[in-house]
Design a protein around this motif. Structure first.
Motif, mmCIF file in Angstrom:
data_model
loop_
_atom_site.group_PDB
_atom_site.id
_atom_site.type_symbol
_atom_site.label_atom_id
_atom_site.label_comp_id
_atom_site.label_asym_id
_atom_site.label_seq_id
_atom_site.Cartn_x
_atom_site.Cartn_y
_atom_site.Cartn_z
ATOM 1 N N LEU A 23 27.320 2.910 -25.096
ATOM 2 C CA LEU A 23 26.463 4.051 -24.739
ATOM 3 C C LEU A 23 25.766 3.824 -23.408
ATOM 4 C CD1 LEU A 23 24.923 4.894 -28.221
ATOM 5 C CD2 LEU A 23 26.545 6.269 -26.920
ATOM 6 N N LEU A 24 25.379 2.588 -23.124
ATOM 7 C CA LEU A 24 24.739 2.262 -21.857
ATOM 8 C C LEU A 24 25.693 2.495 -20.690
ATOM 9 C CD1 LEU A 24 22.267 1.053 -20.382
ATOM 10 C CD2 LEU A 24 23.276 -1.188 -20.760
ATOM 11 N N VAL A 25 26.926 2.043 -20.829
ATOM 12 C CA VAL A 25 27.917 2.250 -19.762
ATOM 13 C C VAL A 25 28.186 3.742 -19.569
ATOM 14 C CG1 VAL A 25 30.355 1.890 -19.171
ATOM 15 C CG2 VAL A 25 28.971 -0.021 -19.967
ATOM 16 N N ALA A 26 28.325 4.481 -20.661
ATOM 17 C CA ALA A 26 28.570 5.924 -20.554
ATOM 18 C C ALA A 26 27.404 6.631 -19.866
ATOM 19 C CB ALA A 26 28.803 6.515 -21.939
ATOM 20 N N HIS A 27 26.188 6.247 -20.209
ATOM 21 C CA HIS A 27 25.024 6.879 -19.582
ATOM 22 C C HIS A 27 24.942 6.530 -18.097
ATOM 23 C CE1 HIS A 27 21.131 8.683 -19.121
ATOM 24 N NE2 HIS A 27 20.659 7.556 -18.628
ATOM 25 N N LEU A 28 25.218 5.283 -17.742
ATOM 26 C CA LEU A 28 25.170 4.890 -16.330
ATOM 27 C C LEU A 28 26.243 5.587 -15.507
ATOM 28 C CD1 LEU A 28 24.312 1.102 -16.588
ATOM 29 C CD2 LEU A 28 22.808 2.989 -15.932
ATOM 30 N N VAL A 29 27.415 5.818 -16.094
ATOM 31 C CA VAL A 29 28.465 6.577 -15.394
ATOM 32 C C VAL A 29 27.998 8.014 -15.159
ATOM 33 C CG1 VAL A 29 30.782 7.562 -15.687
ATOM 34 C CG2 VAL A 29 30.381 5.146 -16.136
ATOM 35 N N GLN A 73 13.230 14.677 -14.111
ATOM 36 C CA GLN A 73 13.106 13.337 -13.523
ATOM 37 C C GLN A 73 12.672 12.310 -14.564
ATOM 38 O OE1 GLN A 73 13.945 12.198 -10.496
ATOM 39 N NE2 GLN A 73 14.762 14.225 -10.074
ATOM 40 N N LEU A 74 11.808 12.720 -15.481
ATOM 41 C CA LEU A 74 11.405 11.801 -16.561
ATOM 42 C C LEU A 74 12.580 11.499 -17.489
ATOM 43 C CD1 LEU A 74 7.902 13.158 -17.642
ATOM 44 C CD2 LEU A 74 8.383 10.899 -16.726
ATOM 45 N N GLY A 75 13.414 12.496 -17.735
ATOM 46 C CA GLY A 75 14.487 12.344 -18.699
ATOM 47 C C GLY A 75 15.763 11.725 -18.166
ATOM 48 N N LEU A 76 15.921 11.633 -16.850
ATOM 49 C CA LEU A 76 17.180 11.154 -16.289
ATOM 50 C C LEU A 76 17.509 9.733 -16.728
ATOM 51 C CD1 LEU A 76 19.585 11.697 -14.414
ATOM 52 C CD2 LEU A 76 18.213 10.723 -12.566
ATOM 53 N N LEU A 77 16.593 8.822 -16.590
ATOM 54 C CA LEU A 77 16.835 7.427 -16.967
ATOM 55 C C LEU A 77 16.145 7.042 -18.276
ATOM 56 C CD1 LEU A 77 16.646 5.527 -13.568
ATOM 57 C CD2 LEU A 77 18.644 6.347 -14.779
ATOM 58 N N ALA A 78 15.514 7.986 -18.958
ATOM 59 C CA ALA A 78 14.797 7.678 -20.198
ATOM 60 C C ALA A 78 15.673 7.023 -21.263
ATOM 61 C CB ALA A 78 14.130 8.937 -20.748
ATOM 62 N N ASP A 128 8.868 9.910 -5.541
ATOM 63 C CA ASP A 128 8.372 10.439 -6.808
ATOM 64 C C ASP A 128 9.424 10.359 -7.911
ATOM 65 O OD1 ASP A 128 5.893 10.988 -5.768
ATOM 66 O OD2 ASP A 128 6.426 13.026 -5.172
ATOM 67 N N SER A 129 10.694 10.516 -7.543
ATOM 68 C CA SER A 129 11.724 10.377 -8.571
ATOM 69 C C SER A 129 11.803 8.931 -9.048
ATOM 70 C CB SER A 129 13.080 10.854 -8.059
ATOM 71 O OG SER A 129 13.540 10.044 -7.014
ATOM 72 N N LEU A 130 11.555 7.976 -8.171
ATOM 73 C CA LEU A 130 11.489 6.569 -8.580
ATOM 74 C C LEU A 130 10.365 6.362 -9.593
ATOM 75 C CD1 LEU A 130 12.323 3.518 -8.054
ATOM 76 C CD2 LEU A 130 10.497 3.528 -6.383
ATOM 77 N N LEU A 131 9.197 6.923 -9.306
ATOM 78 C CA LEU A 131 8.048 6.784 -10.214
ATOM 79 C C LEU A 131 8.305 7.490 -11.547
ATOM 80 C CD1 LEU A 131 5.174 7.408 -7.649
ATOM 81 C CD2 LEU A 131 5.877 5.221 -8.622
ATOM 82 N N LEU A 132 8.845 8.708 -11.495
ATOM 83 C CA LEU A 132 9.061 9.470 -12.724
ATOM 84 C C LEU A 132 10.195 8.876 -13.560
ATOM 85 C CD1 LEU A 132 8.555 13.095 -11.385
ATOM 86 C CD2 LEU A 132 7.062 11.823 -12.935
ATOM 87 N N ASN A 133 11.253 8.396 -12.923
ATOM 88 C CA ASN A 133 12.336 7.755 -13.670
ATOM 89 C C ASN A 133 11.832 6.519 -14.402
ATOM 90 O OD1 ASN A 133 14.273 9.609 -12.833
ATOM 91 N ND2 ASN A 133 14.914 8.372 -11.103
ATOM 92 N N THR A 134 11.024 5.722 -13.724
ATOM 93 C CA THR A 134 10.472 4.511 -14.336
ATOM 94 C C THR A 134 9.525 4.867 -15.477
ATOM 95 O OG1 THR A 134 10.674 3.395 -12.209
ATOM 96 C CG2 THR A 134 9.263 2.355 -13.849
ATOM 97 N N ALA A 135 8.710 5.888 -15.288
ATOM 98 C CA ALA A 135 7.812 6.326 -16.359
ATOM 99 C C ALA A 135 8.604 6.844 -17.557
ATOM 100 C CB ALA A 135 6.865 7.407 -15.845
ATOM 101 N N GLY A 136 9.723 7.510 -17.316
ATOM 102 C CA GLY A 136 10.569 7.995 -18.409
ATOM 103 C C GLY A 136 11.158 6.851 -19.219
ATOM 104 N N VAL A 137 11.576 5.784 -18.541
ATOM 105 C CA VAL A 137 12.098 4.608 -19.245
ATOM 106 C C VAL A 137 10.995 4.006 -20.115
ATOM 107 C CG1 VAL A 137 12.967 2.261 -18.932
ATOM 108 C CG2 VAL A 137 13.876 4.103 -17.533
ATOM 109 N N ALA A 138 9.789 3.871 -19.556
ATOM 110 C CA ALA A 138 8.677 3.281 -20.312
ATOM 111 C C ALA A 138 8.302 4.142 -21.515
ATOM 112 C CB ALA A 138 7.469 3.097 -19.394
#
Length: 181
Positions: A23-29, A73-78, A128-138
């Motif tokens: 799932l991680l590989v699929a999401h990263l692709v 942006q929050l959901g992209l890398l969440a 801001d996308s860097l900040l929001l992506n990181t916040a989404g992961v957290a």
């Protein structure tokens, strides 16, 4: 004879790790395709290197549009907040250490994406996308991982044999015999 350190749930842990890795590989692709594809636009905005300037601009567009843009942006890398610990597959780890490792990996991945976007036509760098992506992961990690790890610990504790069963075999039981008259 039982192998040293093996657990009853070894096959389940392996299945969770394999599923998490796939799932991680699929999401990263998907993320690579979504963020690094060239966009054909008539003009390109300048890069946003001031923190929170893009978020303020999104909020000025109204609540619905701001929620869509900021939520995207929050959901992209969440999903990384859940998939990275799942691929690691450990149940008994420090919650704070797991959070720090996961958020750091998400921030580095987001930074890598932003740096790669400098070479892609139509894509711009946005701090801001860097900040929001990181916040989404957290946020995803805090919302899901502690509860799932607690559930898995309780589940493996019930499935794990007692000490007397593993060291010397099963403890024999003697049925009670009543006195006959």
């Amino acid at each position: 004879m039982q192998r040293q350190g093996s657990l009853v749930g070894d096959s389940a842990a392996l299945r969770v790790r394999v599923a998490g890795g796939l799932l991680l590989v699929a999401h990263l692709v998907f993320v690579a395709w979504f963020t690094l594809r060239p966009l054909h636009v008539p003009w390109v905005m300048p890069p946003n290197l001031r923190p929170f300037a893009g978020i303020r601009a999104d909020l000025a567009l109204g609540p619905a549009e701001a929620a869509r843009r900021i939520g995207g942006q929050l959901g992209l890398l969440a999903p990384l907040g859940v998939l990275l610990p799942m691929a690691h597959g450990r149940v008994s780890v420090s919650p704070f250490g797991s959070l720090v490792r996961t958020v750091a990996a998400g921030a580095l991945l987001s930074l890598g994406i932003e740096l790669l976007q400098t070479a892609v036509p139509g894509q711009i760098v946005d701090v801001d996308s860097l900040l929001l992506n990181t916040a989404g992961v957290a946020l995803a990690h805090l919302a899901c991982v502690p509860a799932v790890r607690g559930w898995m610990r309780r589940r493996t504790a019930r499935a794990r044999p007692s000490r007397s069963e593993t060291s010397q075999g099963r403890t024999p039981t003697i049925p009670r015999v009543g006195i006959s008259r």
